[in-house]
Design an enzyme around this catalytic site. Structure first.
Site, PDB file in Angstrom:
ATOM      1  N   ASP A  84      19.482 -72.864 -25.759  1.00 18.85           N
ATOM      2  CA  ASP A  84      20.383 -72.292 -24.460  1.00 18.85           C
ATOM      3  C   ASP A  84      20.110 -72.505 -23.090  1.00 18.85           C
ATOM      4  OD1 ASP A  84      20.340 -69.940 -22.590  1.00 18.85           O
ATOM      5  OD2 ASP A  84      18.431 -68.907 -23.388  1.00 18.85           O
ATOM      6  N   PHE A 126      12.401 -68.142 -22.189  1.00 14.66           N
ATOM      7  CA  PHE A 126      13.206 -67.109 -21.576  1.00 14.66           C
ATOM      8  C   PHE A 126      14.381 -67.080 -22.507  1.00 14.66           C
ATOM      9  CE2 PHE A 126      15.608 -64.297 -18.906  1.00 14.66           C
ATOM     10  CZ  PHE A 126      14.493 -63.591 -18.331  1.00 14.66           C
ATOM     11  N   LYS A 149      25.473 -68.057 -15.545  1.00 14.18           N
ATOM     12  CA  LYS A 149      24.740 -68.646 -14.694  1.00 14.18           C
ATOM     13  C   LYS A 149      25.988 -69.929 -14.199  1.00 14.18           C
ATOM     14  CE  LYS A 149      20.183 -68.117 -15.263  1.00 14.18           C
ATOM     15  NZ  LYS A 149      19.772 -67.534 -14.159  1.00 14.18           N
ATOM     16  N   THR A 165      33.021 -54.394 -25.508  1.00 16.52           N
ATOM     17  CA  THR A 165      34.931 -54.171 -24.167  1.00 16.52           C
ATOM     18  C   THR A 165      35.782 -54.957 -23.484  1.00 16.52           C
ATOM     19  OG1 THR A 165      34.193 -51.343 -24.694  1.00 16.52           O
ATOM     20  CG2 THR A 165      35.844 -52.257 -22.926  1.00 16.52           C
TER      21      THR A 165
END
Ligand SMILES: Cc1ncc(COP(=O)(O)O)c(C=O)c1O
Length: 494
Positions: free
Chosen positions: A320, A211, A351, A375
């Site tokens: 990751d 994931f 997280k 941005t």
């Protein structure tokens, strides 16, 4: 000092939990003001949660909502809801609350320092107009805990967009190595109509069960549940098997080593196949523990092997750490358990780190501006909070606490799986980043639901596992409460 301020700054919490204050001191909670244990007054979700859910359903798809929380009354490891229930939270907002709720030190940082409030009020476009202290914050906060060997940092808003932009950086660096000089006119014109050579046919290798987020690009590397992917076009990129081990690990070393070899051979084969297809692999993306996919662990040898394959093929290795990073495995970064030969090329986070982003090598910094850009590019307000979190991690020695609480939890889970072998098995994980497999999806869902009625907020992962993702302030006495309630629901299982 911190607790004095907390009493001054958050009277609502002290007011409502005041009756348990003395008991809390006796239990020596790391977070002042925590209750002694959970309180369940209604079904969960209770009537007020149900009302709010019905209202929300009128204006959005709210099918994932479990309850409405009362964040003013939540404290430390305890999540309060709008019906007056207070639960021990071992799931912490899908693993994203490093110090639990309303930590006094974080509240104090905001209430006592007007600069910090202004940092939240004035959210800048960081890639263009950073504030005066942005460099020092990056250096002192984020680079202060960087994985060894990675000295470049790019901030982002969430886990998916951190991975998304890290993939882009990997592709750009891969092409930069092949290109002699500047972009060609053909590259410039062809990329505008999504064609090669400007939009080259390259790929990222990922693993079954992985994931990495739900946005368009990273979704092609997410393979944990069909519901995340259905109806969305995907890249034909290579997907390798991730090791599936036999437990207990210590009794199955030879089989598990063979499993590592099988998976590494498949990775090598996919590099060859995709090179032949004309879609070479520019990078490998992998979680140190596949979290959403079921808390599937990989051995240090597996990760060492992956790093070798990546290097041999001129591809980048992206680890990751969106879910594993920030301390829950007992180290700041889970891959530090793997004894790699030098750093991975990229490490993404979000997280528990509160801000998203990625650490990377200098090679992955594009030579031109605006190529890895948006941005906000993160949020300096979140970095203020992270600075406070890191102060508490150091002050309260929380990584050691994670190891102690994790040892207690894992031991308890192993005892319970011995007592109830027909119901749960495969107790596993590092630190408090732990899981146990249930004998069916139905049983898992049932246990998670019944734990809630006993005041425990937990969560599932994969097909049939319960995962533990408590805050770093989760202590041994919290572990005892959790294990006691788990034993109760297991003993009541027919
Ligand atoms: C390993 C991993 N990567 C990426 C993501 C995506 O993060 P986000 O939900 O912040 O986009 C998650 C989220 O659970 C994750 O666990």
């Amino acid at each position: 000092m911190a607790s004095l301020c907390a009493q001054k700054c958050i009277p609502s919490i002290y007011g409502r939990f005041g009756h348990v204050r003395s008991a809390v001191r006796a239990a020596s909670s790391l977070v002042a003001g925590e209750p002694k244990g959970p309180t369940v007054k209604t079904q969960i979700p209770g009537p007020r949660s149900k009302e709010l859910l019905q209202e929300l359903n009128q204006i959005q798809q709210a099918g994932s909502i479990q309850l409405f929380a009362d964040y003013d009354r939540s404290i430390g490891n305890y999540l309060a809801d709008v019906d007056g229930n207070v639960m021990l939270d071992v799931y912490t907002q899908i693993s994203s609350m490093p110090l639990g709720y309303n930590h006094p030190h974080l509240l104090q940082m905001l209430t006592e320092n007007p600069h910090n409030i202004k940092t939240i009020v004035n959210r800048p476009a960081l890639g263009v107009f950073p504030g005066a202290d942005w460099n020092s914050k990056l250096k002192n906060v984020l680079l202060g805990i960087a994985p060894a060997g990675l000295d470049q940092i790019t901030t982002m808003a969430c886990g998916s967009c951190s991975n998304e932009n890290a993939y882009k950086a990997i592709f750009m660096a891969y092409r930069q190595k092949q290109r002699k000089g500047d972009f060609t006119p053909e590259e410039i014109s062809s990329c505008m109509i999504n064609q090669a050579p400007g939009s080259p046919d390259l790929s990222i290798l990922s693993f079954h069960g992985a994931f990495h987020g739900r946005t368009m690009g990273v979704l092609s590397t997410t393979h944990s549940k069909a519901i995340h992917k259905l109806d969305v076009p995907a890249f034909d990129w290579p997907i390798a098997p991730f090791p599936i081990y036999r437990y207990p690990l210590e009794d199955n070393k030879a089989e598990n080593a063979a499993e590592d070899k099988r998976c590494l051979a498949a990775v090598e084969q996919l590099f060859e196949d995709y090179a032949k297809k004309g879609r070479p692999v520019a990078g490998i993306v992998v979680e140190p523990i596949q979290a959403e996919g079921g808390d599937n662990e990989g051995s240090p040898e597996f990760f060492q092997g992956l790093q070798k394959v990546a290097r041999k093929n001129g591809a980048s290795l992206l680890i990751d750490e969106v879910q594993t990073g920030g301390g829950p495995t007992g180290k700041m970064w889970c891959h530090e358990h793997f004894n790699l030969d030098g750093p991975p090329d990229v490490v993404t986070f979000s997280k528990k780190m509160l801000i998203g982003g990625f650490y990377h090598t200098a090679e992955l910094k594009p030579p031109q501006a605006y190529r890895i850009f948006n941005t906000w590019m993160g949020d300096p307000g979140k970095l203020v909070l992270l600075e406070g979190v890191l102060e508490v991690i150091k002050r309260d020695n929380l990584l050691e606490q994670v190891k102690r609480s994790g040892d207690r939890l894992l031991l308890g889970l192993k005892q319970l799986q011995n007592e109830y072998p027909a119901l749960i098995s495969r107790a596993r994980g590092r630190g408090t980043f732990l899981a146990v497999t249930c004998s069916s999806t139905k049983l898992r869902d049932d246990l998670v639901g019944r734990l809630k009625t006993k005041g425990i907020q937990s969560g599932g992962c994969g097909e049939d596992s319960i995962r533990l993702r408590p805050a770093l302030v989760f202590q041994e006495h919290h572990a005892e409460i959790f294990l006691d309630r788990l034993r109760q629901v297991l003993s009541e299982t027919k």
